[in-house]
Design an enzyme around this catalytic site. Structure first.
Site, PDB file in Angstrom:
ATOM      1  N   ASP A  35      46.709 -18.859  15.548  1.00  7.86           N
ATOM      2  CA  ASP A  35      47.717 -19.579  16.336  1.00  7.86           C
ATOM      3  C   ASP A  35      48.686 -18.625  17.026  1.00  7.86           C
ATOM      4  OD1 ASP A  35      46.827 -22.173  15.830  1.00  7.86           O
ATOM      5  OD2 ASP A  35      47.726 -22.129  13.829  1.00  7.86           O
ATOM      6  N   PHE A  46      37.990 -29.054  13.928  1.00  8.95           N
ATOM      7  CA  PHE A  46      38.004 -28.829  12.492  1.00  8.95           C
ATOM      8  C   PHE A  46      39.449 -28.724  12.040  1.00  8.95           C
ATOM      9  CE2 PHE A  46      33.922 -27.847  10.381  1.00  8.95           C
ATOM     10  CZ  PHE A  46      33.077 -28.169  11.434  1.00  8.95           C
ATOM     11  N   LYS A  75      48.273   4.330  16.774  1.00 11.11           N
ATOM     12  CA  LYS A  75      48.489   3.743  15.449  1.00 11.11           C
ATOM     13  C   LYS A  75      49.977   3.811  15.106  1.00 11.11           C
ATOM     14  CE  LYS A  75      47.207   4.306  10.647  1.00 11.11           C
ATOM     15  NZ  LYS A  75      46.907   5.320   9.660  1.00 11.11           N
ATOM     16  N   LYS A 121      45.166 -33.828  20.041  1.00 10.76           N
ATOM     17  CA  LYS A 121      44.217 -33.004  20.801  1.00 10.76           C
ATOM     18  C   LYS A 121      43.181 -33.842  21.545  1.00 10.76           C
ATOM     19  CE  LYS A 121      44.889 -29.121  17.650  1.00 10.76           C
ATOM     20  NZ  LYS A 121      44.478 -27.770  17.331  1.00 10.76           N
ATOM     21  N   LYS A 167      46.324 -34.491  14.278  1.00  9.03           N
ATOM     22  CA  LYS A 167      45.682 -33.514  15.171  1.00  9.03           C
ATOM     23  C   LYS A 167      44.671 -34.176  16.085  1.00  9.03           C
ATOM     24  CE  LYS A 167      46.164 -29.466  12.462  1.00  9.03           C
ATOM     25  NZ  LYS A 167      45.594 -28.580  11.491  1.00  9.03           N
ATOM     26  N   CYS A 213       0.820  -1.213   0.000  1.00 13.96           N
ATOM     27  CA  CYS A 213       0.000   0.000   0.000  1.00 13.96           C
ATOM     28  C   CYS A 213       0.857   1.268   0.000  1.00 13.96           C
ATOM     29  CB  CYS A 213      -0.889  -0.007   1.236  1.00 13.96           C
ATOM     30  SG  CYS A 213       0.075  -0.191   2.750  1.00 13.96           S
TER      31      CYS A 213
END
Ligand code: C5P
Length: 404
Positions: free
Chosen positions: A282, A326, A292, A344, A340, A162
């Site tokens: 890592d 992952f 800066k 782990k 891994k 509308c």
């Protein structure tokens, strides 16, 4: 590519009830999507809906006769037939008139009569002018239907047909398809707590610059949505991403690896399943420069120090939790992932070779292999990340069942 659970709708009996709003044209796309997902789609049109879209359009798309007449031979009771052939009824769009008729149990046409003969779940997607939507009568009807167990997909904010702006827009067919998918998912994660990490981490070296990765967070967010949709309680610890927070998931926003570690540790005690999909940096700059860093010599050195390996630390105290890692690798992915998984202390590791097309960072799809602690290997084809997540969860559920 559609975010759709593979095979989830095949053979499912979904009826789309279309009522007479201007957004009825979107139902054409929804029916087409459902047909492509191989659902058994039926369409019921109200008289007003036929002013916007013809039955023929839906007949061709669904491959079935369309229900629009209550008194159409040869079936003397089409509303009963349709109710019996429906596992999920989706009213898309639902007008104010439909809501009123449904709320008060009127059976003035085929769709409203079907509602009374039907005992399954109803998903309602209202769409109308914002003033109509906020009218007390409409609000009251929605409340009544909610109390009766109807599920509502709220209209979106935006420009309305509308010309006004506000809530009232019909959600997209893709969004509704996702809701429909959810109805047919098993609730096999009920009572389980998932802790999932996603996205990159940002490691600052001054107040402007960061060290990060190309991770988009899409895989971890898809996992969170899949686990949520199957009944899990989900905490999603996310590095900075551009993704909208998934509704119904506890989102813990972090920036650096150290922050991610602290957040994960806070939620670890309650977790039954931990999935580390984040691309944790890592290394981090040894020192953070205030302000800066000014342009200076041709060459500078930026000393980095190792970040803690969050997953490895969790592996040491995992207890009965399922721990999933992952591994994004460029070449020789399986060998590296196997090492891994051992180092782990993981139950399984999801391996993607980021050199493959359609895999890894930023993409909407993924191609993964899943390696279990017992040596089992499952290779998956290229899938959209949500479907891939469901397949991963299927494997998790299956492996827990197998181990007792
Ligand atoms: O050893 P790599 O970093 O390739 O291992 C990847 C897996 O370990 C991912 O599941 C990732 O989330 C996790 N990881 C971690 N802490 C790190 C680095 C990676 O938990 N510092």
């Amino acid at each position: 590519m559609l975010s759709q659970v593979a095979d989830g709708l095949r053979g499912k009996k979904v009826t789309v009830g279309v009522t007479g709003g201007i957004s009825a044209y979107k139902a054409v796309e929804l029916v087409s999507l459902l047909t492509r997902a191989e659902a058994e789609v039926r369409v019921a049109l109200t008289r007003a809906a036929k002013e916007f879209v013809t039955p023929l359009t839906f007949e061709v798309l669904s491959g079935r006769p369309v229900y629009h007449e209550l008194f159409a031979a040869p079936d003397p009771v089409p509303h009963i037939t349709l109710a019996r052939q429906t596992e999920l009824l989706v009213v898309y769009p639902a007008t104010a008139n439909f809501l009123a008729q449904a709320a008060w149990g009127l059976a003035s046409d085929l769709l409203t009569s079907t509602l009374l003969a039907y005992e399954g779940q109803v998903l309602v997607c209202p769409a109308m002018n914002q003033k109509m939507l906020s009218h007390p009568a409409v609000k009251d009807n929605i409340r009544r239907l909610r109390e009766r167990g109807y599920i509502f997909l709220p209209p979106e904010e935006g420009r309305l047909a509308c010309g006004e702006k506000g809530p009232g827009r019909l959600p997209s067919p893709e969004q509704v398809l996702e809701e429909i998918n959810r109805f047919f998912l098993p609730q096999d994660l009920k009572g389980l707590n998932f802790l999932i990490t996603a996205g990159p981490t940002w490691e600052s070296w001054d107040e402007v610059r960061i060290l990060t990765s190309r991770s988009s967070g899409k895989m971890g967010y898809a996992l969170a949505r899949a686990a949520r949709d199957r009944g899990a309680r989900v905490v999603l610890v996310s590095g900075p991403t551009a993704l909208p927070p998934p509704v119904g998931v506890e989102l813990v926003a972090v920036t650096s690896a150290l922050e991610m570690q602290a957040a994960v540790e806070r939620h670890f005690a309650d977790a039954d399943v931990v999935i580390m999909a984040a691309a944790v940096s890592d290394y981090r700059p040894k020192e953070r420069v205030a302000g800066k860093l000014k342009k200076g010599p041709e060459e500078i050195l930026l000393p980095l120090v190792r970040n803690p390996d969050i997953l490895e630390e969790l592996g040491r105290k995992k207890g009965r939790r399922l721990l999933v890692g992952f591994a994004a690798e460029a070449g020789e992915a399986l060998e590296k992932a196997r090492a891994k998984l051992k180092a782990k202390g993981l139950d399984l590791i999801v391996v993607n070779d980021i050199t493959q097309q359609g895999a890894g960072f930023g993409a909407d799809t993924n191609v993964v292999s899943v390696l279990f602690a017992n040596g089992r290997l499952v290779n998956m084809p290229q899938l959209d990340k949500l479907t891939c997540s469901h397949r991963l969860i299927d494997l998790l559920v299956e492996s827990v069942g197998r181990d007792g």
